[in-house]
Design a protein around this motif. Structure first.
Motif, mmCIF file in Angstrom:
data_model
loop_
_atom_site.group_PDB
_atom_site.id
_atom_site.type_symbol
_atom_site.label_atom_id
_atom_site.label_comp_id
_atom_site.label_asym_id
_atom_site.label_seq_id
_atom_site.Cartn_x
_atom_site.Cartn_y
_atom_site.Cartn_z
ATOM 1 N N ASP A 179 2.657 -93.268 3.512
ATOM 2 C CA ASP A 179 3.281 -92.202 4.316
ATOM 3 C C ASP A 179 2.340 -90.991 4.333
ATOM 4 O O ASP A 179 1.249 -91.016 3.732
ATOM 5 C CB ASP A 179 4.681 -91.855 3.769
ATOM 6 C CG ASP A 179 4.640 -91.327 2.345
ATOM 7 O OD1 ASP A 179 3.561 -90.861 1.902
ATOM 8 O OD2 ASP A 179 5.682 -91.374 1.668
ATOM 9 N N ALA A 180 2.800 -89.924 5.016
ATOM 10 C CA ALA A 180 1.917 -88.767 5.203
ATOM 11 C C ALA A 180 1.503 -88.162 3.865
ATOM 12 O O ALA A 180 0.354 -87.711 3.699
ATOM 13 C CB ALA A 180 2.626 -87.724 6.066
ATOM 14 N N GLY A 181 2.425 -88.173 2.890
ATOM 15 C CA GLY A 181 2.117 -87.588 1.578
ATOM 16 C C GLY A 181 1.008 -88.359 0.870
ATOM 17 O O GLY A 181 0.094 -87.757 0.291
ATOM 18 N N VAL A 182 1.082 -89.690 0.926
ATOM 19 C CA VAL A 182 0.059 -90.504 0.259
ATOM 20 C C VAL A 182 -1.273 -90.361 0.989
ATOM 21 O O VAL A 182 -2.335 -90.265 0.358
ATOM 22 C CB VAL A 182 0.504 -91.986 0.189
ATOM 23 C CG1 VAL A 182 -0.601 -92.853 -0.378
ATOM 24 C CG2 VAL A 182 1.766 -92.124 -0.639
ATOM 25 N N LEU A 183 -1.214 -90.323 2.315
ATOM 26 C CA LEU A 183 -2.461 -90.142 3.073
ATOM 27 C C LEU A 183 -3.124 -88.823 2.694
ATOM 28 O O LEU A 183 -4.343 -88.755 2.498
ATOM 29 C CB LEU A 183 -2.186 -90.171 4.576
ATOM 30 C CG LEU A 183 -1.914 -91.554 5.188
ATOM 31 C CD1 LEU A 183 -1.555 -91.416 6.652
ATOM 32 C CD2 LEU A 183 -3.120 -92.469 5.002
ATOM 33 N N ALA A 184 -2.301 -87.782 2.563
ATOM 34 C CA ALA A 184 -2.859 -86.465 2.185
ATOM 35 C C ALA A 184 -3.443 -86.538 0.783
ATOM 36 O O ALA A 184 -4.508 -85.958 0.509
ATOM 37 C CB ALA A 184 -1.769 -85.394 2.271
ATOM 38 N N ALA A 185 -2.778 -87.295 -0.113
ATOM 39 C CA ALA A 185 -3.260 -87.378 -1.502
ATOM 40 C C ALA A 185 -4.611 -88.099 -1.570
ATOM 41 O O ALA A 185 -5.523 -87.654 -2.266
ATOM 42 C CB ALA A 185 -2.226 -88.079 -2.374
ATOM 43 N N VAL A 186 -4.753 -89.213 -0.839
ATOM 44 C CA VAL A 186 -6.038 -89.930 -0.928
ATOM 45 C C VAL A 186 -7.144 -89.160 -0.193
ATOM 46 O O VAL A 186 -8.305 -89.163 -0.618
ATOM 47 C CB VAL A 186 -5.957 -91.403 -0.418
ATOM 48 C CG1 VAL A 186 -5.219 -92.270 -1.403
ATOM 49 C CG2 VAL A 186 -5.378 -91.524 0.968
ATOM 50 N N ASP A 187 -6.754 -88.472 0.873
ATOM 51 C CA ASP A 187 -7.744 -87.648 1.575
ATOM 52 C C ASP A 187 -8.229 -86.529 0.640
ATOM 53 O O ASP A 187 -9.429 -86.221 0.586
ATOM 54 C CB ASP A 187 -7.119 -87.069 2.847
ATOM 55 C CG ASP A 187 -8.137 -86.339 3.700
ATOM 56 O OD1 ASP A 187 -9.225 -86.912 3.934
ATOM 57 O OD2 ASP A 187 -7.871 -85.187 4.107
ATOM 58 N N ASP A 188 -7.302 -85.973 -0.133
ATOM 59 C CA ASP A 188 -7.663 -84.911 -1.075
ATOM 60 C C ASP A 188 -8.637 -85.446 -2.136
ATOM 61 O O ASP A 188 -9.623 -84.777 -2.477
ATOM 62 C CB ASP A 188 -6.379 -84.375 -1.730
ATOM 63 C CG ASP A 188 -6.679 -83.202 -2.632
ATOM 64 O OD1 ASP A 188 -7.300 -82.234 -2.148
ATOM 65 O OD2 ASP A 188 -6.322 -83.255 -3.823
ATOM 66 N N VAL A 189 -8.376 -86.658 -2.630
ATOM 67 C CA VAL A 189 -9.275 -87.282 -3.613
ATOM 68 C C VAL A 189 -10.685 -87.384 -3.018
ATOM 69 O O VAL A 189 -11.682 -87.039 -3.660
ATOM 70 C CB VAL A 189 -8.740 -88.687 -4.000
ATOM 71 C CG1 VAL A 189 -9.801 -89.501 -4.706
ATOM 72 C CG2 VAL A 189 -7.501 -88.557 -4.876
ATOM 73 N N ALA A 190 -10.765 -87.853 -1.769
ATOM 74 C CA ALA A 190 -12.079 -88.021 -1.132
ATOM 75 C C ALA A 190 -12.728 -86.668 -0.858
ATOM 76 O O ALA A 190 -13.942 -86.493 -1.038
ATOM 77 C CB ALA A 190 -11.934 -88.814 0.163
ATOM 78 N N ARG A 191 -11.927 -85.686 -0.436
ATOM 79 C CA ARG A 191 -12.486 -84.357 -0.105
ATOM 80 C C ARG A 191 -13.076 -83.674 -1.329
ATOM 81 O O ARG A 191 -14.074 -82.974 -1.238
ATOM 82 C CB ARG A 191 -11.413 -83.467 0.542
ATOM 83 C CG ARG A 191 -11.242 -83.811 1.993
ATOM 84 C CD ARG A 191 -10.284 -82.954 2.761
ATOM 85 N NE ARG A 191 -10.023 -83.619 4.031
ATOM 86 C CZ ARG A 191 -10.833 -83.565 5.086
ATOM 87 N NH1 ARG A 191 -11.925 -82.835 5.059
ATOM 88 N NH2 ARG A 191 -10.549 -84.238 6.188
ATOM 89 N N ARG A 192 -12.452 -83.880 -2.482
ATOM 90 C CA ARG A 192 -13.014 -83.299 -3.708
ATOM 91 C C ARG A 192 -14.396 -83.866 -3.999
ATOM 92 O O ARG A 192 -15.193 -83.263 -4.704
ATOM 93 C CB ARG A 192 -12.095 -83.551 -4.895
ATOM 94 C CG ARG A 192 -10.873 -82.677 -4.872
ATOM 95 C CD ARG A 192 -9.836 -83.199 -5.842
ATOM 96 N NE ARG A 192 -8.559 -82.567 -5.595
ATOM 97 C CZ ARG A 192 -8.107 -81.528 -6.274
ATOM 98 N NH1 ARG A 192 -8.826 -81.038 -7.249
ATOM 99 N NH2 ARG A 192 -6.946 -80.988 -5.988
ATOM 100 N N GLY A 193 -14.672 -85.077 -3.455
ATOM 101 C CA GLY A 193 -16.003 -85.669 -3.606
ATOM 102 C C GLY A 193 -16.885 -85.402 -2.388
ATOM 103 O O GLY A 193 -17.937 -86.037 -2.244
ATOM 104 N N GLY A 194 -16.435 -84.525 -1.497
ATOM 105 C CA GLY A 194 -17.238 -84.170 -0.323
ATOM 106 C C GLY A 194 -17.032 -85.115 0.853
ATOM 107 O O GLY A 194 -17.755 -85.036 1.847
#
Ligand code: FMN
Length: 329
Positions: free
Chosen positions: A123-138
């Motif tokens: 769902d949107a929350g999980v998508l935001a969470a995995v995107d956040d994980v990737a964004r922290r790595g650039g």
């Protein structure tokens, strides 16, 4: 001493994922550090000629080591030190504090690749969470639009992969279709993990054994048409890395990939990688165009969803209670 205590935990670290389940990592215990390297015998020179999936797998292993050590209260951190000629990526070293992570050894133990049916995607929350994980790595995580185009790209990627005799031979080497053989319980891709019925496993074994004869008769097309993972549900996600990621950066991004998978796992979801879409230049380019990102930045593509049934546990060479663990020379 935290390094000595870490040795006891090594079998848990081997639960890390690796392409074709080759488990390429090797640990060398030294006085002040544990060097993480790899054994070239457990790489995929045909299917992964650039070593991208090797380095993602090594990064996933490093992250797993840090999580397992932290959960046991051991104070270890990571010093990257990539050296192709020494086949090493860096060192686990004593630190002041345990590694900070939301994940536990139980997550490492329970996570599995799932190639079966999914009831729904993230769902949107999980998508935001995995995107956040990737964004922290650039980087970033993008949803690949589920159109007929994606299905056509997947079939094209499968055809290209099966059409290459070296890649087919490598796949055959790591397939584990016969439970009577000892390798069935140590590494590679088993019929159970691939979700193959007994007749399907027998058919695949026969087809690959007859590959040189059947290839000109259209075997690659037949094999590619034989499976449609997208019909088993879920959402396809692309992991996008920062531009110009070097080899050491790919290892770091393997750590991001592991955190992404564990974030999914914590949300009750599982991943089914579709690396062929990245391996084949034409399909990687097409996905880049679909997402409007430079194709070279797409390092991983995976189907993600909520499993209908639990996936079988894949084999490892080193299990809990193993008498010895492998080191590299
Ligand atoms: C970098 C990478 C690429 C992978 N690519 C694929 C793939 O294309 N298709 C697939 O079915 N599994 C793929 N896998 C999953 C591995 O086959 C899986 O991790 C391994 O068999 C161990 O199983 P486990 O994840 O259930 O522990 C990939 C894993 C990694 C780390």
């Amino acid at each position: 001493m935290d390094l000595a205590a870490f040795r006891e935990l090594e079998p848990l670290c081997w639960r890390a994922p690796s392409a074709h389940n080759t488990q390429p990592w090797r640990l060398r215990y030294e006085r002040w550090a544990v060097t993480v390297g790899w054994d070239p015998a457990d790489t995929l020179p045909a299917g992964d000629p650039t070593g991208r999936d090797l380095r993602l797998s090594l990064g996933a292993f490093v992250e797993t080591c840090l999580i397992v050590a932290a959960d046991a209260g051991l104070r270890l951190d990571w010093a990257a030190d990539h050296d192709e000629s020494d086949h090493r990526v860096g060192r686990l070293r004593p630190a002041r504090q345990p590694y900070r992570t939301p994940f536990r050894t139980g997550d490492v133990w329970d996570r599995r690749t799932h190639r079966g049916r999914f009831t729904g995607g993230p769902d949107a929350g999980v998508l935001a969470a995995v995107d956040d994980v990737a964004r922290r790595g650039g980087g970033a995580v993008h949803v690949v639009p589920a159109t007929g185009r994606l299905g056509a790209l997947l079939r094209a990627a499968d055809r290209a992969v099966y059409a290459d005799p070296a890649v087919a031979a490598e796949l055959r080497r790591w397939l584990r279709l016969d439970p009577a053989r000892p390798e069935y319980r140590t590494d590679g891709l088993s019929d159970r993990c691939l979700g193959l019925s007994r007749p399907a496993a027998a058919g695949l074994r026969t087809a690959l054994a007859a590959y040189p004869v059947l290839r000109p008769l259209g075997l690659p097309r037949l094999l590619a048409a034989g499976d449609d993972p997208l019909a088993r549900g879920g959402t396809v996600l692309a992991l996008v890395a920062p531009p110009d990621l070097d080899t050491a950066g790919q290892v770091e991004f393997g750590r991001v990939l592991m955190r992404m998978w564990l974030t999914l796992h914590a949300a009750g979801l599982a991943a089914h990688p579709l690396s062929q879409l990245v391996d084949v230049g034409a399909t990687r380019d097409a996905i880049g165009a679909l997402l409007d990102v430079a194709p070279g930045r797409i390092v991983h593509v995976t189907r993600v969803g909520q499993p209908v049934t639990p996936a079988p546990r894949s084999a490892r060479r080193v299990e809990r209670g193993s008498p010895s663990v492998r080191t590299f020379a």
